[in-house]
Design a protein around this motif. Structure first.
Motif, short mmCIF file in Angstrom:
data_model
loop_
_atom_site.label_atom_id
_atom_site.label_comp_id
_atom_site.label_asym_id
_atom_site.label_seq_id
_atom_site.Cartn_x
_atom_site.Cartn_y
_atom_site.Cartn_z
N UNK A 1 0.85 -1.06 0.14
CA UNK A 1 -0.22 0.13 -0.16
C UNK A 1 0.89 1.93 -0.01
N UNK A 2 0.64 2.22 -0.23
CA UNK A 2 0.89 3.86 -0.41
C UNK A 2 0.22 4.62 0.35
N UNK B 1 -3.95 3.38 0.45
CA UNK B 1 -4.17 2.10 -1.02
C UNK B 1 -3.68 1.03 -1.42
N UNK B 2 -3.68 -0.08 -1.90
CA UNK B 2 -3.68 -1.02 -2.54
C UNK B 2 -2.39 -0.44 -3.45
N UNK C 1 -5.75 -7.11 -2.40
CA UNK C 1 -6.30 -6.54 -0.97
C UNK C 1 -7.23 -7.18 -0.65
N UNK C 2 -6.85 -8.13 0.08
CA UNK C 2 -8.33 -9.08 0.39
C UNK C 2 -8.59 -9.12 2.19
N UNK D 1 -7.00 0.83 3.75
CA UNK D 1 -6.05 0.09 4.72
C UNK D 1 -6.35 1.04 6.25
N UNK D 2 -6.11 0.18 7.22
CA UNK D 2 -5.82 0.16 8.92
C UNK D 2 -6.09 -0.94 9.39
N UNK D 3 -4.88 -1.32 9.70
CA UNK D 3 -3.90 -2.16 9.93
C UNK D 3 -3.81 -2.09 11.76
#
Length: 496
Positions: free
Chosen positions: A299-300, A315-316, A322-323, A382-384
């Motif tokens: 992602x970036x 975002x990918x 990305x799933x 994406x949030x980790x």
């Protein structure tokens, strides 16, 4: 080729394109004379230097595999990497080798670089006497980085040769993740043996740019170099941001940073407040990627996106799948956390040296997971939120608690232990150890830390050690690490 157009600057000396090209091509010829060729492994135990970058480029040109070794490792740790990698040759800075008494280099023939050690052949005479290799490059294979997980000793990543299509995709990924351009003047002050700084350095020289290499990070010197060298790009990690922001205001405003166009940041999550302050100071030049040594960048997140989506990993990248899946492999709805699964077609596939089972366990068809838990919001960011594995990232360095636990369990008087990550304002995370002493054992936190310091790299030694009459356990008998971690993370906005 662009590699012959790169300029390197180190310790005040400029290595113009002709000089750097001759250096890496002589390295390639000397390695070839040592029977290094396609698929062979060359271990590089070298601090940041022009010699290290030239050796990496030379190994790559031969279609061989370079294995960067962390220079903080102790004798037994380095011996394990050399044996597990199957390296044929070891190029090692003389001071680093001198600090590893009794090192068993297994099948790797050692040569000293940047100094001499009695009884060990010096590399410089072989390299300097060789005519620069002019043969075309073999298909590149990449580096063998040693990584780990929840199963103990580190594993070597063995990359398949890169295809022509992947080479094109990699160039585009570098453009997005590093902002690469032929006129770039970039700074590398992070340890090059990590995958991201290593790939960053390679990406700059592949582009034919100028790379300023520093042996270590110094906050004010970084600002001075940006002004003196009119730097346009840099690779920095969140810990470096914290140290830069900690400089007195009169120091931070003393230097002209207007030349900076692109800062790449990976390795560990950057606290949103730290990133916001850096963007306010340096402008919208801060870029963050989420990635892994095995899978590459996924992602970036740009500066504008970071301000709009604080805490996001971005975002990918183009062509990345990305799933977010549940334990049965079903895709989860937006906003629902689950395991992050990735397919990055720009990165050649890999295996783990001698550990096919671990490689198979992380795959689901074309998708792979590093065990991180996250979710996608309604806009696809994406949030980790957690790591399913126990890995701790401290200052951008991966630390695997199970490795420390296995060693701790050999300390007389330790009945059981658990090692885990706790928050640290400077490094993001630090390591803590909860130790259950055996009956009548005479242990203290300081004694435990001192014992570990003698046996493993200092960055793996837990900063906090606590003693417990009994460790919390799940019904299965497994130590309940979450209960040990929770008190440290209470009130924090993030858990990784």
């Amino acid at each position: 080729m662009s590699l012959d157009q790169a300029t390197l600057i180190f310790e005040g000396r400029t290595h113009a394109p002709e000089a750097f090209s001759a250096l890496w091509r002589r390295n390639a010829a000397a390695l070839q004379a040592q029977s290094v060729g396609d698929g062979d492994v060359v271990a590089l135990l070298m601090r940041n230097s022009v010699e290290a970058i030239a050796a990496m480029v030379a190994v790559r040109h031969l279609g061989a595999i370079w294995c960067p070794i962390n220079w903080h490792l102790k004798t037994d740790e380095v011996a394990y990497v050399l044996a597990a990698s199957g390296a044929r040759v070891l190029l090692v800075d003389a001071p680093l080798l001198a600090a590893l008494p009794g090192l068993d280099t297994a099948g790797a023939r050692p040569f000293t670089v940047r100094g001499e050690v009695p009884g060990v052949s010096a590399w410089a005479p072989l390299r300097d006497d060789a005519a620069p290799l002019t043969a075309p490059p073999a298909p590149p294979r990449g580096a063998m980085f040693f990584t780990s997980g929840t199963t103990g000793r580190p594993k070597g990543i063995v990359r398949q040769p890169m295809t022509a299509d992947q080479a094109v995709r990699q160039a585009e990924m570098r453009r997005l993740a590093y902002g690469t351009a032929p006129d770039m003047r970039a700074l590398l002050c992070a340890p090059w043996y990590h995958s991201a700084p290593c790939n960053y350095a390679l990406g700059i020289v592949q582009e034919g740019g100028t790379l300023v290499v520093e042996d270590r990070f110094d906050a004010e010197r970084t600002l001075a170099l940006i002004e003196q060298q009119r730097l346009t790009h840099a690779y920095l990690v969140p810990t470096m941001y914290v140290r830069l922001l900690a400089l007195p205001a009169e120091v931070r405003t003393r230097y002209d940073l207007s030349s900076m166009r692109f800062v790449s940041s990976t390795g560990s999550p950057c606290p949103p407040e730290v990133k916001r302050r850096m963007i306010e100071w340096w402008g919208p030049v801060i870029h963050e990627c989420y990635g892994a040594s095995e899978l590459g960048y996924m992602t970036l997140l740009t500066s504008e996106q970071a301000l709009r989506k604080p805490g996001s990993a971005g975002m990918p990248l183009p062509d990345v799948t990305l799933k977010i899946l549940d334990d049965e492999g079903r895709e989860l709805p937006r906003g629902t956390p689950g395991l992050i699964w990735i397919d990055q077609p720009a990165t050649p596939d890999f295996s783990y040296a001698g550990n096919a089972q671990a490689r198979a366990a992380m795959a689901r068809g074309d998708l792979k997971t590093m065990g991180d838990v996250g979710y996608l919001d309604d806009d696809g960011f994406l949030f980790i939120v957690d790591r399913a594995a126990d890995m701790v990232i401290s200052g951008g360095v991966n630390i695997y608690p199970v490795e420390v636990e296995l060693l701790l369990q050999t300390l007389p008087g330790v009945a059981d232990c658990a090692v885990f990550g706790i928050p640290d304002d400077e490094f993001g995370e630090a390591l803590a150890a909860a130790v259950q002493p055996a009956p009548d054992a005479d242990l203290s936190p300081d004694a435990i830390r001192a014992w570990l310091h003698d046996r493993i790299a200092g960055y793996k030694v837990p900063r906090v050690v606590t003693l417990h009459d009994a460790l919390p356990r799940e019904d299965t008998g497994k130590i309940f690490k979450r209960r040990l971690r929770e008190p440290y993370w209470t009130g924090r906005s993030r858990r990784v």
